[in-house]
Write a protein that holds these residues in place. Structure first.
Motif, PDB file in Angstrom:
ATOM      1  N   LEU A 230       0.903  -1.192  -0.043  1.00 24.73           N
ATOM      2  CA  LEU A 230       0.004   0.063   0.005  1.00 24.73           C
ATOM      3  C   LEU A 230       0.773   1.172   0.095  1.00 24.73           C
TER       4      LEU A 230
ATOM      5  N   GLU B 141      -3.191   3.864  -1.499  1.00 24.66           N
ATOM      6  CA  GLU B 141      -3.551   3.069  -2.481  1.00 24.66           C
ATOM      7  C   GLU B 141      -2.766   1.801  -2.747  1.00 24.66           C
ATOM      8  N   VAL B 142      -3.604   0.905  -3.510  1.00 22.59           N
ATOM      9  CA  VAL B 142      -2.817  -0.496  -3.692  1.00 22.59           C
ATOM     10  C   VAL B 142      -1.624  -0.471  -4.526  1.00 22.59           C
ATOM     11  N   GLY B 143      -0.528  -0.438  -4.319  1.00 23.25           N
ATOM     12  CA  GLY B 143       0.558  -0.160  -5.076  1.00 23.25           C
ATOM     13  C   GLY B 143       0.674  -1.536  -6.084  1.00 23.25           C
TER      14      GLY B 143
ATOM     15  N   ILE C 294      -0.584  -6.262  -5.479  1.00 21.20           N
ATOM     16  CA  ILE C 294      -0.539  -7.461  -4.713  1.00 21.20           C
ATOM     17  C   ILE C 294       0.410  -8.570  -5.274  1.00 21.20           C
TER      18      ILE C 294
ATOM     19  N   ARG D 279      -5.182   3.142 -10.204  1.00 18.44           N
ATOM     20  CA  ARG D 279      -5.529   2.213  -9.319  1.00 18.44           C
ATOM     21  C   ARG D 279      -6.357   1.996  -8.206  1.00 18.44           C
ATOM     22  N   PHE D 280      -6.679   0.970  -7.549  1.00 19.70           N
ATOM     23  CA  PHE D 280      -7.602   0.879  -6.440  1.00 19.70           C
ATOM     24  C   PHE D 280      -6.936   1.814  -5.202  1.00 19.70           C
ATOM     25  N   GLU D 281      -7.761   2.460  -4.569  1.00 21.36           N
ATOM     26  CA  GLU D 281      -7.474   3.186  -3.104  1.00 21.36           C
ATOM     27  C   GLU D 281      -8.185   2.410  -2.161  1.00 21.36           C
TER      28      GLU D 281
END
Lengths: 186, 186
Positions: A145, A153-155, A157, B151-153
């Motif tokens: 993150l 933010e999701v860098g 997974i 991107r997702f947050e």
């Protein structure tokens, strides 16, 4: 969290028994249970890999739990692993880290998973931790993150077959097999 | 029999046996095993909670797995729960959802946890899913991800004692612990 409860501060925290490990989350003293083998194995591998990278590139300092990170008077955490960059070494004191590390890594265990995913995630975002890794030993994934304007933010997974990259540790590459494939089945 | 090594398309996917559930991820046919009872329990609780709200406010259509979502010729998924708003009901076709739902919910299970968190997160972000919930039955948490620029947050992570809120289903709330409370050995 109930506001009828007593809110503890850092000075209360310092009076807790040395035989037991606590964290102070939003004024509440939370006991950290002894970690399992898989947790310690992952912690040691990550420490070697990140520690070596940080040393070789002279980026900053890496510490592992237990070491106090004082985010505020009512929030004191002991992240599994943390990194403070050279530019921010003024937050390092003889007793603790006073402020937000550049990178925090937490390895989930069944008893603490909820806390790491909820309370601590929110704490780290609020106090300005730039990057937060959530390592899930049962799913064999790491969620990276990265702090945006006011939330993470999701860098990325990463799972088996992927190579983890870290915006904070520029150039760091972690093939996920190195972390999970050699670990014992539990 | 289908050669699983070559890159498959939606047409190949449609030829797979009806007795086994597959997803098509980046051209690869991936078998979806039968979920655990606890997974299905959480699915029902969630569906129940969302369904009433969606109908009451006439927001759109709600589906649960197995429903094919065709994101591209080489990406076909069956999310546990998906919601398509009224404004976007053009993507509803007689045999599948042809495009990105407004909201996708995935409940992790031991066998799919890695896939759900790695490949699917990228797929959903790439194809424009607005909101993505990752439900972790082990940690008893729900992570609500919201699509930002590219991107997702993390809009919020909810656990015990928390009230989940959804930017897409405006006004919807659910007590997270109600979703996970069972009175049998899960």
């Amino acid at each position: 969290m109930s506001n009828t409860k007593t809110r503890f501060t850092y000075s209360d925290y310092l009076e807790t028994s040395d035989d037991e490990r606590y964290e102070l989350l939003n004024g509440e003293l939370v006991l950290s249970p002894s970690p399992k083998e898989i947790h310690q194995y992952i912690s040691s591998v990550l420490h070697i890999l990140i520690g070596t990278f940080a040393r070789e590139h002279n980026l900053g300092r890496v510490y592992f739990s237990p070491f106090d990170v004082v985010l505020s008077d009512t929030n004191v955490v002991q992240p599994d692993l943390l990194f403070v960059s050279n530019e921010r070494t003024q937050i390092i004191t003889p007793d603790n880290i006073r402020g937000a590390p550049d990178l925090v890594v937490e390895i989930l265990s069944p008893s603490t998973a909820e806390l790491e995913r909820t309370t601590k995630l929110e704490l780290y975002a609020r106090h300005g931790v730039r990057e937060y890794w959530i390592v899930d030993p049962s799913a064999k994934t790491i969620m990276v993150l990265v702090l945006g304007l006011d939330r993470f933010e999701v860098g990325g997974i990463y799972g088996i077959g992927h190579i983890l990259r870290s915006p904070t540790l520029e150039g760091f590459r972690l093939p996920m097999e190195e972390l999970f494939e050699a670990s014992l089945e539990t | 029999m289908i050669d699983v090594k070559v890159k498959h398309t939606y047409a190949d996917y449609l030829k797979t046996s009806d007795e086994e559930r597959f997803e098509l991820l980046d051209g690869e046919l991936v078998m979806a095993p039968a979920p655990l009872l606890y997974h299905q329990f959480i699915l029902r609780k969630l569906l129940n909670a969302i369904s009433g709200y969606v109908d009451e406010h006439d927001l759109g259509e709600l589906f649960c797995s197995p429903t094919d979502v065709v994101l591209s010729e080489t990406d076909v998924v069956q999310p546990d729960i998906l919601f398509v708003s009224r404004q976007r009901n053009k993507i509803l076709k007689p045999e599948c959802v042809q495009g990105a739902p407004d909201l996708v919910v995935e409940i992790l299970s031991p066998s799919t946890a890695e896939l759900d968190r790695t490949t699917k997160l990228e797929l959903y972000a790439y194809h424009g899913v607005k909101e993505y919930w990752i439900v972790d039955p082990e940690a008893k948490t729900v992570m609500v991800l919201l699509r930002g620029q590219n991107r997702f947050e993390v809009a919020g992570t909810y656990g015990k004692g928390h009230t989940l809120q959804s930017p897409t289903l405006e006004g919807f709330t659910v007590q997270v612990e109600d979703l996970f409370e069972v009175y049998w050995e899960a």
